[in-house]
Write a protein that holds these residues in place. Structure first.
Motif, PDB file in Angstrom:
ATOM      1  N   GLY A  36       0.849  -1.182   0.000  1.00  0.00           N
ATOM      2  CA  GLY A  36       0.000   0.000   0.000  1.00  0.00           C
ATOM      3  C   GLY A  36       0.888   1.237   0.000  1.00  0.00           C
ATOM      4  O   GLY A  36       1.876   1.297   0.745  1.00  0.00           O
ATOM      5  N   ILE A  37       0.558   2.199  -0.827  1.00  0.00           N
ATOM      6  CA  ILE A  37       1.342   3.428  -0.946  1.00  0.00           C
ATOM      7  C   ILE A  37       0.486   4.575  -0.401  1.00  0.00           C
ATOM      8  O   ILE A  37      -0.635   4.791  -0.858  1.00  0.00           O
ATOM      9  N   PHE A  38       1.030   5.304   0.574  1.00  0.00           N
ATOM     10  CA  PHE A  38       0.308   6.381   1.229  1.00  0.00           C
ATOM     11  C   PHE A  38       1.059   7.699   1.069  1.00  0.00           C
ATOM     12  O   PHE A  38       2.285   7.737   1.243  1.00  0.00           O
ATOM     13  N   PHE A  39       0.339   8.754   0.769  1.00  0.00           N
ATOM     14  CA  PHE A  39       0.907  10.094   0.645  1.00  0.00           C
ATOM     15  C   PHE A  39       0.244  10.977   1.691  1.00  0.00           C
ATOM     16  O   PHE A  39      -0.958  11.267   1.597  1.00  0.00           O
ATOM     17  N   ILE A  40       1.036  11.368   2.693  1.00  0.00           N
ATOM     18  CA  ILE A  40       0.505  12.208   3.763  1.00  0.00           C
ATOM     19  C   ILE A  40       1.469  13.361   4.032  1.00  0.00           C
ATOM     20  O   ILE A  40       2.634  13.314   3.635  1.00  0.00           O
TER      21      ILE A  40
END
Length: 119
Positions: A36-40
């Motif tokens: 899973g790739i998350f951008f925060i």
């Protein structure tokens, strides 16, 4: 198979963290599709479509995020709260098709992963 979350939380240029995270994710995709790739936080800048790094004498790598699709990585999450804080909530184009979620929803999703790596 173990599930791996990769979080991009830093701005794309000035440090090599974004490029390193991208390289790691692409390498890991050879072994598992449970990524899973998350951008925060400032990581939301990583995925903007119309970047011009040549103005600060940097190399462009953001287009390489499209390679994830070829490697069967399809779980991309973008933090809506981070977008709002940075004024990026209207008329913004991204390199990938993303699931835009609240910070609380992203935290719940990240908790489901076995390994969490932050870049």
């Amino acid at each position: 198979m173990k599930k791996i979350a990769i979080i991009f939380s830093h701005a794309p240029y000035g440090k090599t963290l974004g490029q390193e995270g991208l390289n790691l994710a692409l390498s890991m995709s050879c072994y598992t599709e449970n990524i899973g790739i998350f951008f925060i936080g400032d990581g939301v800048f990583q995925i903007l479509k119309y970047q011009q790094p040549n103005f600060i004498l940097s190399k462009s790598y953001f287009i390489s995020f499209k390679i994830f699709i070829a490697n069967n990585i399809n779980n991309f999450y973008l933090c809506y709260d981070s977008l709002l804080q940075r004024g990026l909530y209207k008329n913004v184009d991204y390199v990938l098709k993303l699931n835009i979620c609240s910070f609380i929803k992203i935290r719940k999703k990240i908790k489901k992963f076995d390994f969490i790596l932050n870049f």
